[in-house]
Structure formats: C-alpha cells, structure tokens
Design a protein around this motif. Structure first.
Motif, PDB file in Angstrom:
ATOM      1  N   GLY A  76       0.819  -1.207   0.000  1.00 42.08           N
ATOM      2  CA  GLY A  76       0.000   0.000   0.000  1.00 42.08           C
ATOM      3  C   GLY A  76       0.851   1.254   0.000  1.00 42.08           C
ATOM      4  O   GLY A  76       2.019   1.228   0.436  1.00 42.08           O
ATOM      5  N   ALA A  77       0.272   2.345  -0.520  1.00 40.42           N
ATOM      6  CA  ALA A  77       0.979   3.631  -0.550  1.00 40.42           C
ATOM      7  C   ALA A  77       0.002   4.778  -0.309  1.00 40.42           C
ATOM      8  O   ALA A  77       0.261   5.908  -0.682  1.00 40.42           O
ATOM      9  CB  ALA A  77       1.684   3.799  -1.903  1.00 40.42           C
ATOM     10  N   GLY A  78      -1.126   4.479   0.337  1.00 38.58           N
ATOM     11  CA  GLY A  78      -2.112   5.515   0.660  1.00 38.58           C
ATOM     12  C   GLY A  78      -1.791   6.161   2.002  1.00 38.58           C
ATOM     13  O   GLY A  78      -0.649   6.103   2.488  1.00 38.58           O
ATOM     14  N   GLY A  79      -2.809   6.766   2.613  1.00 37.12           N
ATOM     15  CA  GLY A  79      -2.606   7.503   3.862  1.00 37.12           C
ATOM     16  C   GLY A  79      -2.064   6.627   4.984  1.00 37.12           C
ATOM     17  O   GLY A  79      -1.150   7.031   5.717  1.00 37.12           O
ATOM     18  N   ALA A  80      -2.607   5.412   5.129  1.00 39.44           N
ATOM     19  CA  ALA A  80      -2.158   4.539   6.222  1.00 39.44           C
ATOM     20  C   ALA A  80      -0.703   4.120   5.995  1.00 39.44           C
ATOM     21  O   ALA A  80       0.114   4.142   6.925  1.00 39.44           O
ATOM     22  CB  ALA A  80      -3.066   3.311   6.325  1.00 39.44           C
ATOM     23  N   ALA A  81      -0.368   3.764   4.750  1.00 38.72           N
ATOM     24  CA  ALA A  81       1.001   3.337   4.438  1.00 38.72           C
ATOM     25  C   ALA A  81       1.986   4.486   4.668  1.00 38.72           C
ATOM     26  O   ALA A  81       3.092   4.287   5.176  1.00 38.72           O
ATOM     27  CB  ALA A  81       1.077   2.860   2.986  1.00 38.72           C
ATOM     28  N   VAL A 107       5.253  -1.813  -1.625  1.00 41.54           N
ATOM     29  CA  VAL A 107       4.677  -2.625  -2.703  1.00 41.54           C
ATOM     30  C   VAL A 107       3.307  -2.039  -3.010  1.00 41.54           C
ATOM     31  O   VAL A 107       2.439  -2.027  -2.131  1.00 41.54           O
ATOM     32  CB  VAL A 107       4.513  -4.099  -2.253  1.00 41.54           C
ATOM     33  N   ASN A 108       3.123  -1.522  -4.217  1.00 42.04           N
ATOM     34  CA  ASN A 108       1.825  -0.893  -4.496  1.00 42.04           C
ATOM     35  C   ASN A 108       1.395  -1.108  -5.943  1.00 42.04           C
ATOM     36  O   ASN A 108       2.217  -1.242  -6.848  1.00 42.04           O
ATOM     37  CB  ASN A 108       1.875   0.612  -4.196  1.00 42.04           C
ATOM     38  N   ARG A 109       0.081  -1.149  -6.120  1.00 44.57           N
ATOM     39  CA  ARG A 109      -0.515  -1.361  -7.443  1.00 44.57           C
ATOM     40  C   ARG A 109      -0.282  -0.129  -8.328  1.00 44.57           C
ATOM     41  O   ARG A 109       0.225  -0.257  -9.436  1.00 44.57           O
ATOM     42  CB  ARG A 109      -2.005  -1.615  -7.231  1.00 44.57           C
ATOM     43  N   SER A 110      -0.635   1.059  -7.816  1.00 46.12           N
ATOM     44  CA  SER A 110      -0.424   2.267  -8.615  1.00 46.12           C
ATOM     45  C   SER A 110       1.043   2.685  -8.501  1.00 46.12           C
ATOM     46  O   SER A 110       1.551   2.932  -7.400  1.00 46.12           O
ATOM     47  CB  SER A 110      -1.350   3.393  -8.122  1.00 46.12           C
ATOM     48  N   ILE A 111       1.705   2.738  -9.673  1.00 43.66           N
ATOM     49  CA  ILE A 111       3.142   3.030  -9.685  1.00 43.66           C
ATOM     50  C   ILE A 111       3.398   4.454  -9.187  1.00 43.66           C
ATOM     51  O   ILE A 111       4.291   4.699  -8.381  1.00 43.66           O
ATOM     52  CB  ILE A 111       3.707   2.802 -11.106  1.00 43.66           C
ATOM     53  N   ASP A 129      -1.678  -6.233  10.129  1.00 44.41           N
ATOM     54  CA  ASP A 129      -2.737  -5.814   9.215  1.00 44.41           C
ATOM     55  C   ASP A 129      -3.409  -4.575   9.796  1.00 44.41           C
ATOM     56  O   ASP A 129      -3.710  -4.547  10.992  1.00 44.41           O
ATOM     57  CB  ASP A 129      -3.770  -6.951   9.059  1.00 44.41           C
ATOM     58  N   VAL A 130      -3.671  -3.552   8.950  1.00 45.48           N
ATOM     59  CA  VAL A 130      -4.322  -2.329   9.462  1.00 45.48           C
ATOM     60  C   VAL A 130      -5.835  -2.448   9.493  1.00 45.48           C
ATOM     61  O   VAL A 130      -6.505  -1.613  10.079  1.00 45.48           O
ATOM     62  CB  VAL A 130      -3.968  -1.082   8.612  1.00 45.48           C
ATOM     63  N   ILE A 131      -6.378  -3.497   8.872  1.00 44.29           N
ATOM     64  CA  ILE A 131      -7.837  -3.587   8.762  1.00 44.29           C
ATOM     65  C   ILE A 131      -8.464  -3.861  10.134  1.00 44.29           C
ATOM     66  O   ILE A 131      -8.224  -4.908  10.741  1.00 44.29           O
ATOM     67  CB  ILE A 131      -8.224  -4.734   7.789  1.00 44.29           C
ATOM     68  N   ASP A 144      -3.222  -7.350  14.724  1.00 40.12           N
ATOM     69  CA  ASP A 144      -4.402  -7.056  13.904  1.00 40.12           C
ATOM     70  C   ASP A 144      -4.695  -5.552  13.901  1.00 40.12           C
ATOM     71  O   ASP A 144      -4.030  -4.770  14.587  1.00 40.12           O
ATOM     72  CB  ASP A 144      -5.617  -7.887  14.364  1.00 40.12           C
ATOM     73  N   GLY A 145      -5.685  -5.145  13.113  1.00 38.69           N
ATOM     74  CA  GLY A 145      -5.978  -3.718  12.926  1.00 38.69           C
ATOM     75  C   GLY A 145      -6.499  -3.030  14.170  1.00 38.69           C
ATOM     76  O   GLY A 145      -6.466  -1.793  14.247  1.00 38.69           O
ATOM     77  N   LEU A 146      -6.978  -3.799  15.140  1.00 36.39           N
ATOM     78  CA  LEU A 146      -7.456  -3.171  16.371  1.00 36.39           C
ATOM     79  C   LEU A 146      -6.287  -2.596  17.181  1.00 36.39           C
ATOM     80  O   LEU A 146      -6.441  -1.596  17.879  1.00 36.39           O
ATOM     81  CB  LEU A 146      -8.234  -4.164  17.243  1.00 36.39           C
TER      82      LEU A 146
HETATM   83  P1  NDP Z   1      -6.125   5.002   0.781  1.00 40.54           P
HETATM   84  O1  NDP Z   1      -7.329   5.021  -0.081  1.00 40.54           O
HETATM   85  O2  NDP Z   1      -5.323   6.251   0.968  1.00 40.54           O
HETATM   86  O3  NDP Z   1      -5.107   3.872   0.206  1.00 40.54           O
HETATM   87  C1  NDP Z   1      -5.568   2.596  -0.116  1.00 40.54           C
HETATM   88  C2  NDP Z   1      -4.388   1.721  -0.502  1.00 40.54           C
HETATM   89  O4  NDP Z   1      -4.894   0.406  -0.757  1.00 40.54           O
HETATM   90  C3  NDP Z   1      -3.688   2.158  -1.772  1.00 40.54           C
HETATM   91  O5  NDP Z   1      -2.325   1.860  -1.676  1.00 40.54           O
HETATM   92  C4  NDP Z   1      -4.353   1.271  -2.830  1.00 40.54           C
HETATM   93  O6  NDP Z   1      -3.554   1.032  -3.950  1.00 40.54           O
HETATM   94  C5  NDP Z   1      -4.503  -0.011  -2.061  1.00 40.54           C
HETATM   95  N1  NDP Z   1      -5.546  -0.886  -2.608  1.00 40.54           N
HETATM   96  C6  NDP Z   1      -6.877  -0.784  -2.423  1.00 40.54           C
HETATM   97  N2  NDP Z   1      -7.524  -1.788  -3.059  1.00 40.54           N
HETATM   98  C7  NDP Z   1      -6.566  -2.530  -3.651  1.00 40.54           C
HETATM   99  C8  NDP Z   1      -6.589  -3.705  -4.453  1.00 40.54           C
HETATM  100  N3  NDP Z   1      -7.731  -4.319  -4.764  1.00 40.54           N
HETATM  101  N4  NDP Z   1      -5.413  -4.227  -4.895  1.00 40.54           N
HETATM  102  C9  NDP Z   1      -4.251  -3.619  -4.563  1.00 40.54           C
HETATM  103  N5  NDP Z   1      -4.158  -2.494  -3.826  1.00 40.54           N
HETATM  104  C10 NDP Z   1      -5.293  -1.963  -3.367  1.00 40.54           C
HETATM  105  O7  NDP Z   1      -6.599   4.428   2.172  1.00 40.54           O
HETATM  106  P2  NDP Z   1      -5.865   4.559   3.590  1.00 40.54           P
HETATM  107  O8  NDP Z   1      -4.419   4.345   3.384  1.00 40.54           O
HETATM  108  O9  NDP Z   1      -6.313   5.782   4.290  1.00 40.54           O
HETATM  109  O10 NDP Z   1      -6.493   3.331   4.385  1.00 40.54           O
HETATM  110  C11 NDP Z   1      -6.155   1.997   4.059  1.00 40.54           C
HETATM  111  C12 NDP Z   1      -6.766   1.074   5.089  1.00 40.54           C
HETATM  112  O11 NDP Z   1      -6.180   1.348   6.355  1.00 40.54           O
HETATM  113  C13 NDP Z   1      -8.293   1.265   5.267  1.00 40.54           C
HETATM  114  O12 NDP Z   1      -8.893   0.004   5.168  1.00 40.54           O
HETATM  115  C14 NDP Z   1      -8.454   1.792   6.677  1.00 40.54           C
HETATM  116  O13 NDP Z   1      -9.574   1.233   7.313  1.00 40.54           O
HETATM  117  C15 NDP Z   1      -7.188   1.301   7.345  1.00 40.54           C
HETATM  118  N6  NDP Z   1      -6.765   2.172   8.448  1.00 40.54           N
HETATM  119  C16 NDP Z   1      -6.728   1.605   9.679  1.00 40.54           C
HETATM  120  C17 NDP Z   1      -6.356   2.356  10.766  1.00 40.54           C
HETATM  121  C18 NDP Z   1      -6.323   1.702  12.093  1.00 40.54           C
HETATM  122  O14 NDP Z   1      -6.186   2.429  13.105  1.00 40.54           O
HETATM  123  N7  NDP Z   1      -6.400   0.378  12.184  1.00 40.54           N
HETATM  124  C19 NDP Z   1      -6.008   3.787  10.647  1.00 40.54           C
HETATM  125  C20 NDP Z   1      -6.052   4.283   9.282  1.00 40.54           C
HETATM  126  C21 NDP Z   1      -6.442   3.477   8.242  1.00 40.54           C
HETATM  127  P3  NDP Z   1      -3.518   2.054  -5.208  1.00 40.54           P
HETATM  128  O15 NDP Z   1      -2.617   3.183  -4.798  1.00 40.54           O
HETATM  129  O16 NDP Z   1      -2.996   1.236  -6.307  1.00 40.54           O
HETATM  130  O17 NDP Z   1      -4.946   2.494  -5.430  1.00 40.54           O
END
Ligand code: NDP
Length: 283
Positions: free
Chosen positions: A131-136, A154-158, A225-227, A248-250
């Motif tokens: 992942g490379a979104g906000g959590a990553a 490791v991320n899908r979107s380059i 896992d963050v979930i 785990d995510g909790l």
């Molecule tokens: P973002 O939308 O910013 O990022 C999502 C990431 O997931 C991206 O890297 C995206 O890849 C990737 N992704 C999503 N679907 C797929 C897929 N099918 N195949 C491959 N890659 C995928 O979200 P956040 O980073 O903000 O949040 C991510 C998770 O973290 C959420 O589920 C959220 O619940 C959890 N979280 C948990 C916290 C906790 O305290 N436990 C706190 C904050 C977040 P790409 O860039 O290619 O789209």
C-alpha cells in the motif's frame, strides 16, 4: 437547592442522534474507566465548512479533535503548527490545543509503532509494506523514524508507490525501494516485518486476499494488518497458521486512541478497556 451556573452562552443541540462510530465508543469507554468527565463526539463536517469548524472548536473550548478522510491534508491550512511526523507526512489525524494554539499531530503511524513494539523493536528491521495511501504513508514514516533500516513499498499504482518511496528516500534515515505490485508478490527472504496497509480485506470484502506467495511468508516474520473490521482478516489467519507473530488492525486503532487521549487529557489510558470496547463493536 443546587446552585447552577450557566456560564455557556451556547449549548450544543444535535437534532438527530449521530451514529456512534467505533472510535467514539472506544474513547468514551476510556473516559468512563478513568472517571474523566469528558465527551468525544462524532460530528460531521463537510469540506466547505472545515475552516469554520476548526475555528469554532477553538472558541468553544475543545481540547482537540480527530479528523478523518477527506480532511487530513486540508486541515493543515487552518492549524497553528505541526508535530514532526505530521509535517513529514503532510497529514494530520489528531489536533491538540497547546498554549491556545491548534497543533496537528499524526497518531496513526505512532499507534501502529506502539503495537509493533509489543512484538518487536523496529530498529534495524527490514520491512515490507503493501500500500501507498494515507495509512502506508503514516506507518512507513513512523517505522523509519523508529529506526527501520530498509522499507520496501509494494503498491498497485506506480505513481503513488514511487511518490511515497521518494518521500522516505529524501526525508528519512532509511533505505527505501519500490516494488510495483504486478501479479503475485514474493516476500524477500530477509524480511522481518510484513504490513498490509491497503484496504484489502475491509468489510464487506472480507474474502479478499493480498496477492502474494504464501510460501515466502515464514514463521520468523512479524505480520501486521491495518484492517480493523473484521480484525481476523485472511492475512491475519494465514499468518497465524504459518506461526508468525501477528498484529491485527485493532492494535493500531487502540494505540492511536491511547496517544490522542494522552495528548488531550494528560492521562495515560488503559488500552485493554479500549480494545474490549472495540471488540464489542466489531463482534
Ligand atoms: P487510501 O485510499 O489512501 O489507500 C488505499 C491503498 O490500498 C492504496 O495503496 C491502494 O492502492 C490499495 N488498494 C486498495 N484496493 C486494492 C486492491 N484491490 N489491490 C491492490 N491495492 C489496493 O486508504 P488509507 O491508506 O487511508 O487506508 C487503508 C486502510 O487502512 C483502510 O482500510 C483503513 O480502514 C485502514 N486504516 C486503519 C487504521 C487503524 O487504526 N487500524 C487507521 C487508518 C487506516 P492504489 O494506490 O494502487 O490504489
């Protein structure tokens, strides 16, 4: 008769019950447990009203607040200063009143690192982050600040993957590289910690699995896992079956709450009370 002193000129009246979110349930459980006469409310604020809400919270005497997507980046414009990691990440999820000023912190990554430290010290560890979104972003910056020596994104979107990797390379004292997630990923042998920071596995897509070769996951690796919903994702189950130590995510959710409560109230809350409250919410 009890003397009542109505100092406030404005009292909040929500016309309809606002659904309690899990963070609210968790934080208010800690307040009750520690006999803190505080409230933590869920208040919806639209993107056009963010500035007014931030100013309003200050004049109404809030000690702080959390903010979620879509406000984590935009809110920075309306704050008076930032903590170190929030400045590096360019994102704030926790605002704290300090000397009358709004200071933006990011407790997501710090909460994650607190959980990780319960199982292993990140110092000098090799870490793979999906992942490379906000959590990553929050996790990778904080893991790097905690001394990780090598981080692979490791991320899908380059584009997103390269952007986060560049941030780590430019601003943090670790080696960082990017692996485009094309097909089944093989975890490098020398990896110490594997983290899912994508949204894969989040309810309702509970059957989803990260596309990596399970044979490359070994029992010496710590898996996180963050979930948070559900906490027992396929990754968590697979890793436990392999004999890995698992977070785990909790864990992350509880610990970011612990840090937030400490920032606002000065009290170090009991994480077990908060985790139990969340477990009840998520069944
Ligand atoms: P973002 O939308 O910013 O990022 C999502 C990431 O997931 C991206 O890297 C995206 O890849 C990737 N992704 C999503 N679907 C797929 C897929 N099918 N195949 C491959 N890659 C995928 O979200 P956040 O980073 O903000 O949040 C991510 C998770 O973290 C959420 O589920 C959220 O619940 C959890 N979280 C948990 C916290 C906790 O305290 N436990 C706190 C904050 C977040 P790409 O860039 O290619 O789209």
């Amino acid at each position: 008769m009890k003397e009542l002193n109505f100092k406030q000129e404005l009292t909040a009246a929500f016309g309809q019950p606002i659904a309690e979110n899990p963070t609210q349930v968790m934080i208010e459980a800690a307040y009750r447990h520690h006999n803190l006469d505080w409230r933590y409310l869920t208040i919806e604020v639209g993107p056009n009203d963010l500035e007014a809400a931030v100013r309003g919270a200050k004049v109404m005497g809030f000690q702080g607040f959390n903010c979620t997507i879509p406000h984590k980046v935009k809110v920075i414009e309306y704050l008076d200063g930032l903590g170190q990691s929030a400045a590096l990440m360019g994102a704030v999820n926790c605002v704290v009143r300090r000397d009358g000023q709004w200071i933006g912190e990011n407790t997501d990554g710090k909460g994650f690192v607190s959980s990780l430290r319960e199982l292993t010290d990140p110092n000098r560890k090799k870490v793979v982050i999906f992942g490379a979104g906000g959590a990553a972003r929050a996790i990778s910056v904080e893991v790097a600040l905690a001394g990780a020596s090598h981080i692979t994104i490791v991320n899908r979107s380059i584009e997103r993957g390269e952007e986060l990797t560049k941030l780590l390379q430019d601003k943090l004292p670790c080696y960082a590289d990017f692996a485009p997630w094309e097909g089944t990923y093989s975890i490098p042998e020398e990896t110490d910690v594997v983290i899912n920071a994508t949204s894969i596995g989040l309810f309702p897509d509970v059957d989803a699995r990260l596309d990596f070769d399970l044979n490359t996951l070994t029992s010496e690796m710590v898996v996180a896992d963050v979930i948070p919903n559900p906490p027992a994702t396929n990754l968590v189950r697979d890793a436990r079956e392999k004999g890995c130590k698992v977070i785990d995510g909790l864990g992350m959710l509880v610990n970011q709450g612990v840090i937030g409560i400490k920032h606002w109230t000065g009290i170090d809350p009991d994480p077990s009370v908060m985790r139990s409250a969340l477990e009840e919410v998520f069944g």
